[in-house]
Design an enzyme around this catalytic site. Structure first.
Site, PDB file in Angstrom:
ATOM      1  N   CYS A 113       0.823  -1.216   0.000  1.00  0.00           N
ATOM      2  CA  CYS A 113       0.000   0.000   0.000  1.00  0.00           C
ATOM      3  C   CYS A 113       0.855   1.263   0.000  1.00  0.00           C
ATOM      4  O   CYS A 113       0.328   2.364  -0.143  1.00  0.00           O
ATOM      5  CB  CYS A 113      -0.941   0.000   1.196  1.00  0.00           C
ATOM      6  N   HIS A 253      -2.604   6.809   3.715  1.00  0.00           N
ATOM      7  CA  HIS A 253      -3.177   5.631   3.062  1.00  0.00           C
ATOM      8  C   HIS A 253      -4.535   5.333   3.694  1.00  0.00           C
ATOM      9  O   HIS A 253      -4.674   5.281   4.916  1.00  0.00           O
ATOM     10  CB  HIS A 253      -2.215   4.451   3.209  1.00  0.00           C
ATOM     11  N   ASN A 283     -10.193   0.066   1.339  1.00  0.00           N
ATOM     12  CA  ASN A 283      -8.738   0.100   1.209  1.00  0.00           C
ATOM     13  C   ASN A 283      -8.368  -0.347  -0.204  1.00  0.00           C
ATOM     14  O   ASN A 283      -8.544  -1.515  -0.542  1.00  0.00           O
ATOM     15  CB  ASN A 283      -8.134  -0.833   2.268  1.00  0.00           C
TER      16      ASN A 283
HETATM   17  O1  UT7 Z   1      -3.423  -1.449   3.853  1.00  0.00           O
HETATM   18  C1  UT7 Z   1      -2.752  -1.976   4.944  1.00  0.00           C
HETATM   19  C2  UT7 Z   1      -3.370  -3.247   5.295  1.00  0.00           C
HETATM   20  N1  UT7 Z   1      -4.436  -3.319   6.177  1.00  0.00           N
HETATM   21  C3  UT7 Z   1      -4.750  -2.566   7.240  1.00  0.00           C
HETATM   22  O2  UT7 Z   1      -4.283  -1.494   7.451  1.00  0.00           O
HETATM   23  C4  UT7 Z   1      -5.708  -3.139   8.240  1.00  0.00           C
HETATM   24  C5  UT7 Z   1      -5.201  -2.998   9.646  1.00  0.00           C
HETATM   25  N2  UT7 Z   1      -6.079  -3.591  10.613  1.00  0.00           N
HETATM   26  C6  UT7 Z   1      -7.350  -3.170  10.835  1.00  0.00           C
HETATM   27  O3  UT7 Z   1      -7.799  -2.239  10.224  1.00  0.00           O
HETATM   28  C7  UT7 Z   1      -8.135  -3.846  11.920  1.00  0.00           C
HETATM   29  O4  UT7 Z   1      -7.294  -4.694  12.660  1.00  0.00           O
HETATM   30  C8  UT7 Z   1      -9.348  -4.661  11.376  1.00  0.00           C
HETATM   31  C9  UT7 Z   1     -10.389  -3.719  10.840  1.00  0.00           C
HETATM   32  C10 UT7 Z   1      -8.864  -5.596  10.273  1.00  0.00           C
HETATM   33  C11 UT7 Z   1      -9.989  -5.478  12.494  1.00  0.00           C
HETATM   34  O5  UT7 Z   1     -10.362  -4.643  13.561  1.00  0.00           O
HETATM   35  P1  UT7 Z   1      -9.966  -5.030  15.058  1.00  0.00           P
HETATM   36  O6  UT7 Z   1     -10.574  -4.051  15.923  1.00  0.00           O
HETATM   37  O7  UT7 Z   1      -8.458  -5.169  15.092  1.00  0.00           O
HETATM   38  O8  UT7 Z   1     -10.690  -6.415  15.236  1.00  0.00           O
HETATM   39  P2  UT7 Z   1     -10.058  -7.846  15.565  1.00  0.00           P
HETATM   40  O9  UT7 Z   1      -9.336  -8.393  14.395  1.00  0.00           O
HETATM   41  O10 UT7 Z   1      -9.327  -7.746  16.847  1.00  0.00           O
HETATM   42  O11 UT7 Z   1     -11.382  -8.690  15.786  1.00  0.00           O
HETATM   43  C12 UT7 Z   1     -12.305  -8.384  16.840  1.00  0.00           C
HETATM   44  C13 UT7 Z   1     -13.489  -9.332  16.732  1.00  0.00           C
HETATM   45  C14 UT7 Z   1     -13.076 -10.786  16.577  1.00  0.00           C
HETATM   46  O12 UT7 Z   1     -14.019 -11.563  17.291  1.00  0.00           O
HETATM   47  P3  UT7 Z   1     -13.668 -12.106  18.752  1.00  0.00           P
HETATM   48  O13 UT7 Z   1     -12.440 -12.948  18.576  1.00  0.00           O
HETATM   49  O14 UT7 Z   1     -13.416 -10.894  19.597  1.00  0.00           O
HETATM   50  O15 UT7 Z   1     -14.898 -12.876  19.126  1.00  0.00           O
HETATM   51  C15 UT7 Z   1     -13.246 -11.059  15.115  1.00  0.00           C
HETATM   52  O16 UT7 Z   1     -13.517 -12.417  14.834  1.00  0.00           O
HETATM   53  O17 UT7 Z   1     -14.249  -9.018  15.554  1.00  0.00           O
HETATM   54  C16 UT7 Z   1     -14.432 -10.209  14.782  1.00  0.00           C
HETATM   55  N3  UT7 Z   1     -14.517  -9.819  13.386  1.00  0.00           N
HETATM   56  C17 UT7 Z   1     -15.666  -9.481  12.798  1.00  0.00           C
HETATM   57  N4  UT7 Z   1     -16.926  -9.413  13.254  1.00  0.00           N
HETATM   58  C18 UT7 Z   1     -17.886  -9.016  12.408  1.00  0.00           C
HETATM   59  C19 UT7 Z   1     -13.521  -9.725  12.482  1.00  0.00           C
HETATM   60  N5  UT7 Z   1     -14.010  -9.320  11.305  1.00  0.00           N
HETATM   61  C20 UT7 Z   1     -15.347  -9.168  11.473  1.00  0.00           C
HETATM   62  C21 UT7 Z   1     -16.389  -8.768  10.620  1.00  0.00           C
HETATM   63  N6  UT7 Z   1     -17.636  -8.694  11.122  1.00  0.00           N
HETATM   64  N7  UT7 Z   1     -16.177  -8.418   9.333  1.00  0.00           N
END
Ligand code: UT7
Length: 334
Positions: A113, A253, A283
């Site tokens: 990215c 980004h 993104n």
């Molecule tokens: O371009 C560069 C590349 N990418 C990025 O910059 C992305 C960087 N990361 C992020 O933006 C965030 O980490 C995410 C948006 C991907 C995820 O947000 P988060 O607050 O870090 O959530 P998490 O991965 O810690 O997940 C929290 C919970 C999990 O459930 P449990 O384990 O707490 O029960 C996930 O399974 O949210 C769950 N979860 C979802 N729930 C509903 C993950 N994806 C989803 C979803 N819908 N789409």
């Protein structure tokens, strides 16, 4: 050495819109989760027969028109993408051909990215040294083609699009005033498309295991992103002899609204200094900064003489930040 800057911009997104409501029907997610965790409301998706070169071509066409530059004047084409048409030939060669740019140097650049920022940094060196006068830098992606549509943690994040910039020498004091690039390969595995290269060449098993799609450790990337935006912005300001108060607009980004807001808070930036359009595109990796920059210019948020910072981060892990003084195009009296 001449100053180098952006003299034309163009961007293009496919017309098909995938909303959060659409995703609710595809995976176990909710509009509320996606909106609060990412800020994304919708994203664009190409039809299955459209390659990234098509998006890059459309964006490039607009950038050349905006710059009033003819194809034969372009001496260098760089396409930054993690979703090229092929492993080889380079997408830049295909796009140059379609744009009628012949006999220019053309190559792809892969910096995740951060690709557009790396592309600008690279092309500007060729112009600063006097080797070339005019370069076309394009960030383009069809991430929908490498998304695992069963993985709710990633499939809600990404979108397709392309943005392009024409670079030329500009007046003294304008253009790119400072560049900061970096990489930390120890984080290579936290954001990766595992198969399809020489480590895991494509075979029936890699396809069965879904190894040709994006794998991401979201929390690690989040923490990395916030840290490197802050560091890269501070270092590029120092290199330019400027302070954050001097900067009119920051274009980071467009990965996640929370990343942008957390980084901005650490840098003590007020919200009006941030340009954010990820709510409409998600993104788009290497395309996100030029898409946002083009939209900011079109919306009248950037005027000649304004100081901007473009800052990217992504797979590699990589980062890059550039200070730009907007405008300063030399008038050609011929
Ligand atoms: O371009 C560069 C590349 N990418 C990025 O910059 C992305 C960087 N990361 C992020 O933006 C965030 O980490 C995410 C948006 C991907 C995820 O947000 P988060 O607050 O870090 O959530 P998490 O991965 O810690 O997940 C929290 C919970 C999990 O459930 P449990 O384990 O707490 O029960 C996930 O399974 O949210 C769950 N979860 C979802 N729930 C509903 C993950 N994806 C989803 C979803 N819908 N789409």
């Amino acid at each position: 050495m001449p100053n180098v800057g952006i003299v034309g911009l163009g961007s293009f997104v496919p017309e098909d819109i995938l909303t959060n409501a659409d995703l609710e029907k595809m995976v176990d997610t909710t509009d509320e989760w996606i909106t609060t965790r990412t800020g994304i409301l919708e994203r664009r998706r190409v039809k299955s027969d459209v390659p990234v070169s098509e998006l890059c071509y459309q964006a490039g066409l607009k950038a050349l028109a905006d710059a009033q530059v003819q194809p034969h004047e372009v001496q260098l084409v760089i396409v930054a993408s993690v979703t090229p048409d092929y492993a080889f030939p380079a997408t830049a060669c295909l796009v140059a051909e379609r744009l009628g740019i012949r006999q220019a140097a053309a190559f792809d650049l892969e910096a995740g990215c951060s690709g557009f920022v790396y592309g600008i940094a690279t092309a500007s060196q060729f112009i600063a040294t006097g080797m070339y006068q005019t370069a076309l830098v394009i960030g383009g992606e069809t991430l929908s083609k490498i998304t695992n549509w069963n993985d709710r943690a990633t499939c809600v994040l990404f979108g397709d699009g392309a943005g392009a910039a024409v670079l030329q020498p500009v007046a003294e004091g304008y253009g790119f005033l400072g560049i900061e690039l970096g990489a930390d390969g120890s984080g290579g595995d936290v954001l990766i498309q595992p198969a399809g290269g020489s480590q895991y060449p494509a075979d029936a098993q890699t396809v069965r295991d879904n190894l040709h799609t994006i794998r991401m450790a979201g929390r690690e990337v989040f923490r990395f992103a916030v840290r490197v935006i802050e560091g890269a912005v501070c270092r590029v300001l120092e290199k330019s002899g400027l302070h954050k108060e001097d900067i009119e607009l920051f274009i980071f980004h467009q990965a996640n609204r929370r990343i942008i807001e957390t980084a901005a808070k650490r840098l003590e930036l007020t919200p009006e200094k941030l340009f954010v359009n990820l709510q409409r595109y998600g993104n788009t990796s290497a395309a996100s900064i030029p898409l946002a920059l083009d939209e900011a210019v079109q919306a009248g948020c950037i005027r000649d003489g304004d100081l901007l910072i473009l800052a990217g981060f992504g797979a590699g892990l990589t980062w890059g930040a550039i200070v730009v003084k907007w405008g300063g195009r030399e008038v050609d009296n011929n």
